[in-house]
Design an enzyme around this catalytic site. Structure first.
Site, PDB file in Angstrom:
ATOM      1  N   ARG A  63      76.496 107.074  76.584  1.00 34.60           N
ATOM      2  CA  ARG A  63      75.448 107.927  77.164  1.00 34.60           C
ATOM      3  C   ARG A  63      76.047 108.892  78.199  1.00 34.60           C
ATOM      4  O   ARG A  63      75.685 110.040  78.269  1.00 34.60           O
ATOM      5  CB  ARG A  63      74.366 107.105  77.873  1.00 34.60           C
ATOM      6  CG  ARG A  63      74.000 105.770  77.291  1.00 34.60           C
ATOM      7  CD  ARG A  63      72.657 105.799  76.628  1.00 34.60           C
ATOM      8  NE  ARG A  63      72.780 106.212  75.249  1.00 34.60           N
ATOM      9  CZ  ARG A  63      73.340 105.450  74.289  1.00 34.60           C
ATOM     10  NH1 ARG A  63      73.811 104.273  74.554  1.00 34.60           N
ATOM     11  NH2 ARG A  63      73.422 105.901  73.065  1.00 34.60           N
ATOM     12  N   HIS A 112      64.433 105.529  87.560  1.00 37.59           N
ATOM     13  CA  HIS A 112      65.254 104.511  86.873  1.00 37.59           C
ATOM     14  C   HIS A 112      66.752 104.764  87.057  1.00 37.59           C
ATOM     15  O   HIS A 112      67.564 104.275  86.282  1.00 37.59           O
ATOM     16  CB  HIS A 112      64.905 104.472  85.372  1.00 37.59           C
ATOM     17  CG  HIS A 112      63.563 103.879  85.081  1.00 37.59           C
ATOM     18  ND1 HIS A 112      62.938 103.950  83.854  1.00 37.59           N
ATOM     19  CD2 HIS A 112      62.710 103.177  85.878  1.00 37.59           C
ATOM     20  CE1 HIS A 112      61.766 103.330  83.905  1.00 37.59           C
ATOM     21  NE2 HIS A 112      61.602 102.873  85.125  1.00 37.59           N
ATOM     22  N   CYS A 120      78.403  99.791  93.329  1.00 38.27           N
ATOM     23  CA  CYS A 120      79.028  98.471  93.387  1.00 38.27           C
ATOM     24  C   CYS A 120      77.972  97.381  93.168  1.00 38.27           C
ATOM     25  O   CYS A 120      76.822  97.526  93.572  1.00 38.27           O
ATOM     26  CB  CYS A 120      79.709  98.276  94.737  1.00 38.27           C
ATOM     27  SG  CYS A 120      80.521  96.661  94.850  1.00 38.27           S
ATOM     28  N   LYS A 204      54.431 112.916  71.263  1.00 39.28           N
ATOM     29  CA  LYS A 204      54.539 113.066  69.810  1.00 39.28           C
ATOM     30  C   LYS A 204      53.621 112.084  69.078  1.00 39.28           C
ATOM     31  O   LYS A 204      52.957 112.447  68.119  1.00 39.28           O
ATOM     32  CB  LYS A 204      55.989 112.834  69.406  1.00 39.28           C
ATOM     33  CG  LYS A 204      56.327 113.300  68.034  1.00 39.28           C
ATOM     34  CD  LYS A 204      57.835 113.292  67.888  1.00 39.28           C
ATOM     35  CE  LYS A 204      58.260 113.470  66.466  1.00 39.28           C
ATOM     36  NZ  LYS A 204      59.724 113.486  66.368  1.00 39.28           N
TER      37      LYS A 204
HETATM   38  N1  APR Z   1      57.991 115.574  72.431  1.00 37.32           N
HETATM   39  C1  APR Z   1      57.099 114.729  73.025  1.00 37.32           C
HETATM   40  N2  APR Z   1      57.137 113.388  72.872  1.00 37.32           N
HETATM   41  C2  APR Z   1      58.122 112.878  72.110  1.00 37.32           C
HETATM   42  C3  APR Z   1      59.096 113.701  71.470  1.00 37.32           C
HETATM   43  C4  APR Z   1      58.986 115.104  71.650  1.00 37.32           C
HETATM   44  N3  APR Z   1      59.845 115.953  71.102  1.00 37.32           N
HETATM   45  N4  APR Z   1      59.929 112.892  70.768  1.00 37.32           N
HETATM   46  C5  APR Z   1      59.511 111.622  70.978  1.00 37.32           C
HETATM   47  N5  APR Z   1      58.429 111.608  71.782  1.00 37.32           N
HETATM   48  C6  APR Z   1      57.647 110.470  72.273  1.00 37.32           C
HETATM   49  C7  APR Z   1      57.613 109.285  71.346  1.00 37.32           C
HETATM   50  O1  APR Z   1      56.526 109.428  70.426  1.00 37.32           O
HETATM   51  C8  APR Z   1      57.429 108.109  72.308  1.00 37.32           C
HETATM   52  O2  APR Z   1      56.068 107.785  72.478  1.00 37.32           O
HETATM   53  O3  APR Z   1      58.300 110.006  73.444  1.00 37.32           O
HETATM   54  C9  APR Z   1      57.985 108.638  73.636  1.00 37.32           C
HETATM   55  C10 APR Z   1      59.258 107.929  74.094  1.00 37.32           C
HETATM   56  O4  APR Z   1      58.935 106.604  74.393  1.00 37.32           O
HETATM   57  P1  APR Z   1      60.061 105.515  74.734  1.00 37.32           P
HETATM   58  O5  APR Z   1      61.140 105.573  73.710  1.00 37.32           O
HETATM   59  O6  APR Z   1      59.383 104.223  74.944  1.00 37.32           O
HETATM   60  O7  APR Z   1      60.708 106.072  76.095  1.00 37.32           O
HETATM   61  P2  APR Z   1      60.154 105.944  77.578  1.00 37.32           P
HETATM   62  O8  APR Z   1      58.669 105.903  77.599  1.00 37.32           O
HETATM   63  O9  APR Z   1      60.845 106.969  78.385  1.00 37.32           O
HETATM   64  O10 APR Z   1      60.715 104.512  77.977  1.00 37.32           O
HETATM   65  C11 APR Z   1      60.515 104.047  79.297  1.00 37.32           C
HETATM   66  O11 APR Z   1      61.948 102.191  78.842  1.00 37.32           O
HETATM   67  O12 APR Z   1      63.839 101.056  78.094  1.00 37.32           O
HETATM   68  C12 APR Z   1      63.250 101.719  79.119  1.00 37.32           C
HETATM   69  O13 APR Z   1      64.365 102.364  81.011  1.00 37.32           O
HETATM   70  C13 APR Z   1      64.029 102.835  79.740  1.00 37.32           C
HETATM   71  O14 APR Z   1      63.151 104.693  81.046  1.00 37.32           O
HETATM   72  C14 APR Z   1      63.010 103.965  79.841  1.00 37.32           C
HETATM   73  C15 APR Z   1      61.686 103.238  79.756  1.00 37.32           C
END
Ligand code: APR
Length: 237
Positions: A63, A112, A120, A204
């Site tokens: 990453r 986060h 550390c 999305k």
């Molecule tokens: N535009 C808008 N939304 C989108 C797009 C896009 N181009 N692509 C994907 N998505 C949406 C997906 O449909 C999904 O609902 O973004 C969302 C991402 O959700 P997650 O993968 O769960 O990510 P997030 O909500 O940021 O996760 C929260 O989980 O594991 C932890 O620490 C990590 O900060 C993270 C936290």
């Protein structure tokens, strides 16, 4: 949309992995998301790090390396445009990438943590570092292991007090690209709503939350411009 908004009103934008998806960074819970490929307990918990620090560093090194080449997309750029009009707009991001900063977004809180820093595991030592790390790095001050400055599952997110204050004072809350499944971020919209903010959500996939006033389903890169222009047009100063 139909609500009153003024140029100096406090606006909170909460972002998640979805806002960076169009820049080529994987989300966590979509098909082929990171948590489908990796075991979250192994790479994103303090216990996982204790058990196998090299595996965790391998995961985060990938990453960290991506960050050097990845560019902000239209969604990040549209926030910069929006903040030029609404100066009192604050971003709370769950993302650990640096795309808000690269796009010139202001007032960004990384609740986060960030991939750009390493800290550390024992003392207060920390440094900005995106260099390739091949061995588990050691603290120059106390000789314990260094780790990425990421808030893992089971740990307390950063800046919660400041975030709560922003949410309670916000007039408008906008959630972008987050599944709303990880707490406490998942309930920020409820707090804002409870304190009378109007709430907008852009994602999305559909998101079910009774606190959402206006939901826009689609990709942030194309939808944000339309939504933000509508808000700007409603602003009567
Ligand atoms: N535009 C808008 N939304 C989108 C797009 C896009 N181009 N692509 C994907 N998505 C949406 C997906 O449909 C999904 O609902 O973004 C969302 C991402 O959700 P997650 O993968 O769960 O990510 P997030 O909500 O940021 O996760 C929260 O989980 O594991 C932890 O620490 C990590 O900060 C993270 C936290």
């Amino acid at each position: 949309m139909n609500f009153a908004i003024k140029k100096h009103d406090l606006i909170v934008i909460l972002t998640g992995a979805g806002i960076s998806a169009e820049s080529g960074l994987s989300t966590f819970r979509d098909n082929n998301g990171l948590w489908e490929t990796y075991n979250v307990n192994e790479v994103a918990t303090p216990e996982g790090f204790k058990k196998n620090p090299s595996l965790v560093w391998k995961f985060y090194n990938k990453r960290r390396q991506q960050l050097k080449n990845v560019k902000p997309n239209n969604a990040h750029k549209t926030i910069t445009y929006f903040q030029k009009y609404f100066h009192n707009t604050h971003i709370i991001t769950q993302n650990v990438d640096n795309l808000h900063e690269k796009a010139g977004n202001k007032n960004t809180i990384h609740m986060h943590g960030t991939l750009e820093r390493i800290i550390c595991t024992h003392c207060n030592y920390s440094r900005n570092d995106l260099d390739k790390i091949s061995e588990i790095p050691i603290c120059p001050e106390c000789k314990n292991y260094l780790r990425p400055d990421i808030v893992w599952f089971g740990e307390i997110p950063y800046y919660l007090e400041a975030i709560e204050k922003l949410l309670k004072e916000s007039v408008l809350f906008i959630g972008i690209g987050t599944s709303g499944t990880v707490y406490p971020a998942a309930e920020f919209i409820n707090i804002a709503k409870q304190f009378n903010a109007k709430t907008i959500f852009i994602n999305k996939e559909s998101v079910n939350n009774h606190s959402i006033d206006y939901f826009y389903q689609g990709e942030a890169g194309s939808l944000l411009e339309e939504v933000f222009n509508e808000i700007i047009n409603m602003c009567k100063n």
